[in-house]
Enzyme design. Structure first.
Site, short mmCIF file in Angstrom:
data_model
loop_
_atom_site.label_atom_id
_atom_site.label_comp_id
_atom_site.label_asym_id
_atom_site.label_seq_id
_atom_site.Cartn_x
_atom_site.Cartn_y
_atom_site.Cartn_z
N LYS A 12 0.86 -1.21 0.00
CA LYS A 12 0.00 0.00 0.00
C LYS A 12 0.88 1.23 0.00
O LYS A 12 2.06 1.19 0.37
CB LYS A 12 -0.92 0.02 1.22
CG LYS A 12 -0.25 0.01 2.61
CD LYS A 12 0.26 1.33 3.14
CE LYS A 12 0.94 1.22 4.49
NZ LYS A 12 1.77 2.36 4.86
N ASP A 137 -2.65 -1.72 10.38
CA ASP A 137 -2.92 -1.64 8.94
C ASP A 137 -3.58 -2.90 8.39
O ASP A 137 -3.96 -2.94 7.22
CB ASP A 137 -1.62 -1.39 8.16
CG ASP A 137 -1.14 0.04 8.28
OD1 ASP A 137 -1.94 0.90 8.70
OD2 ASP A 137 0.04 0.29 7.97
P1 ATP Z 1 4.15 -0.14 7.72
O1 ATP Z 1 3.85 0.54 6.43
O2 ATP Z 1 2.94 -0.74 8.36
O3 ATP Z 1 5.01 0.64 8.62
P2 ATP Z 1 6.41 -1.59 6.89
O4 ATP Z 1 6.38 -1.98 5.43
O5 ATP Z 1 7.24 -0.45 7.26
O6 ATP Z 1 4.92 -1.45 7.36
P3 ATP Z 1 6.65 -4.26 7.51
O7 ATP Z 1 7.49 -4.64 6.35
O8 ATP Z 1 5.20 -4.53 7.47
O9 ATP Z 1 6.90 -2.75 7.76
O10 ATP Z 1 7.21 -4.90 8.87
C1 ATP Z 1 8.49 -4.63 9.34
C2 ATP Z 1 8.96 -5.59 10.48
O11 ATP Z 1 8.12 -6.72 10.63
C3 ATP Z 1 10.34 -6.14 10.21
O12 ATP Z 1 11.05 -6.12 11.42
C4 ATP Z 1 10.11 -7.57 9.75
O13 ATP Z 1 11.21 -8.44 10.05
C5 ATP Z 1 8.89 -7.95 10.52
N1 ATP Z 1 8.05 -8.94 9.83
C6 ATP Z 1 7.47 -10.01 10.40
N2 ATP Z 1 6.76 -10.70 9.50
C7 ATP Z 1 6.87 -10.06 8.33
C8 ATP Z 1 6.35 -10.30 7.03
N3 ATP Z 1 5.56 -11.34 6.76
N4 ATP Z 1 6.65 -9.41 6.07
C9 ATP Z 1 7.42 -8.34 6.32
N5 ATP Z 1 7.97 -8.08 7.52
C10 ATP Z 1 7.68 -8.92 8.54
#
Ligand code: ATP
Length: 282
Positions: A12, A137
């Site tokens: 997203k 989210d």
């Molecule tokens: P947001 O936009 O909600 O901040 P993001 O993209 O920044 O999300 P994510 O990639 O959703 O962050 O998550 C980051 C953290 O979650 C990392 O520390 C990662 O190791 C852990 N994590 C656990 N499971 C997953 C997964 N299935 N996919 C991605 N990251 C994961």
């Protein structure tokens, strides 16, 4: 009953992210316009004997119970009293800790897939409530269309009339933890909430003008590479440029698919960032 299903798990972007105040539970009160993009992970699910097994390829993420997908699957099986286990594979393409909601999307996709596979028949609101207990989210990805998110992100309202948008999505290749960005955010000391009125956004130009992210300044301070990316996208003719969520991923909006693809190619060869998607039709 199908015992196997594959699903896209999309990323997203936040076209608008306003922080309205701090809540008593430590979360922030937000108003955000969110949309799914073409970039996605591939997920497959198979019902098996017992427990949850997880295999991840592509970008490395944990394969144990610290993976958000593991927690989602366990919660679903517990709540529905399903006697079987599930084996899950993720081909990970969405950068991690990137502001693209990859983990939340994977968790939402898991709830949707298990609901289908086990024929549990939970309705969307029940799945969204389950998702909200896993991450702010997660409900958005279950909702399944462009939405305004309120509360800590779990209260959703359909965003009507948002047109398709061509995007170049760039990730500087370094992770940025959401908690660190919120931790460095300085909002007023009062508990007063800022009032927010949803703007009317019907055209790509209106959206480009309305792009706004209250976390951008902090994420840019924590990850200076963002500034170069924003400048490059603007120089390549983007109508608008913004950090998505807590960053550090930056996206630029373009008038046409051709413009977006050309800008994406230039960026890839120009400053060597990890280039994510030529275009996102929303
Ligand atoms: P947001 O936009 O909600 O901040 P993001 O993209 O920044 O999300 P994510 O990639 O959703 O962050 O998550 C980051 C953290 O979650 C990392 O520390 C990662 O190791 C852990 N994590 C656990 N499971 C997953 C997964 N299935 N996919 C991605 N990251 C994961």
């Amino acid at each position: 009953m199908n015992a196997f299903v594959t699903k896209d798990s999309p990323a997203k972007i936040n076209l608008i992210l306003k922080i309205l105040g701090k809540r008593d539970d430590g979360f922030h009160e937000i108003a955000s316009l969110m949309q799914r993009i073409d970039l996605h992970d591939d997920m497959s699910f198979a019902l098996t004997g017992k427990g949850v097994t997880l295999r991840c390829t592509g970008i490395p993420v944990p394969e144990d119970s610290t993976n958000i997908v593991y927690r989602a699957a366990q919660l679903f099986m517990q709540k529905t009293g399903s006697p079987s286990g599930v084996s899950i594979e993720i081909e990970k393409r969405i950068p991690v800790a990137a502001g693209l909601g990859g983990g939340s999307s994977n968790a939402a996709t898991t709830l949707l897939a298990l609901n289908e596979l086990t024929s549990a028949g939970l309705d969307r609101d029940t799945l969204m409530a389950m998702g909200a207990s896993i991450g702010s989210d997660v409900p958005f990805f279950i909702y399944g269309k462009a939405a305004w998110a309120f509360g800590r992100g779990e209260r959703l309202e359909a965003a009507e009339g948002i047109p398709p948008i061509w995007l170049v999505v760039c990730n500087p290749g370094v992770p940025l933890a959401t908690a660190e960005v919120y931790g460095n955010l300085r909002i007023g000391l009062t508990n007063e909430r800022i009032q927010y009125t949803i703007p009317r956004l019907q055209t790509v130009q209106q959206i480009a003008r309305a792009l706004e992210n209250d976390l951008e300044e902090v994420s840019e301070r924590l990850c200076p590479a963002i500034t170069d990316l924003k400048t490059s996208l603007a120089d390549l003719g983007a109508l608008g440029v913004l950090v998505s969520g807590s960053g550090p991923t930056v996206f630029g909006m373009f008038e046409t698919g051709e413009d977006a693809l050309a800008a994406g190619e230039r960026l890839k060869t120009g400053i060597g960032v990890s280039f994510v998607a030529g275009a996102g039709s929303l």
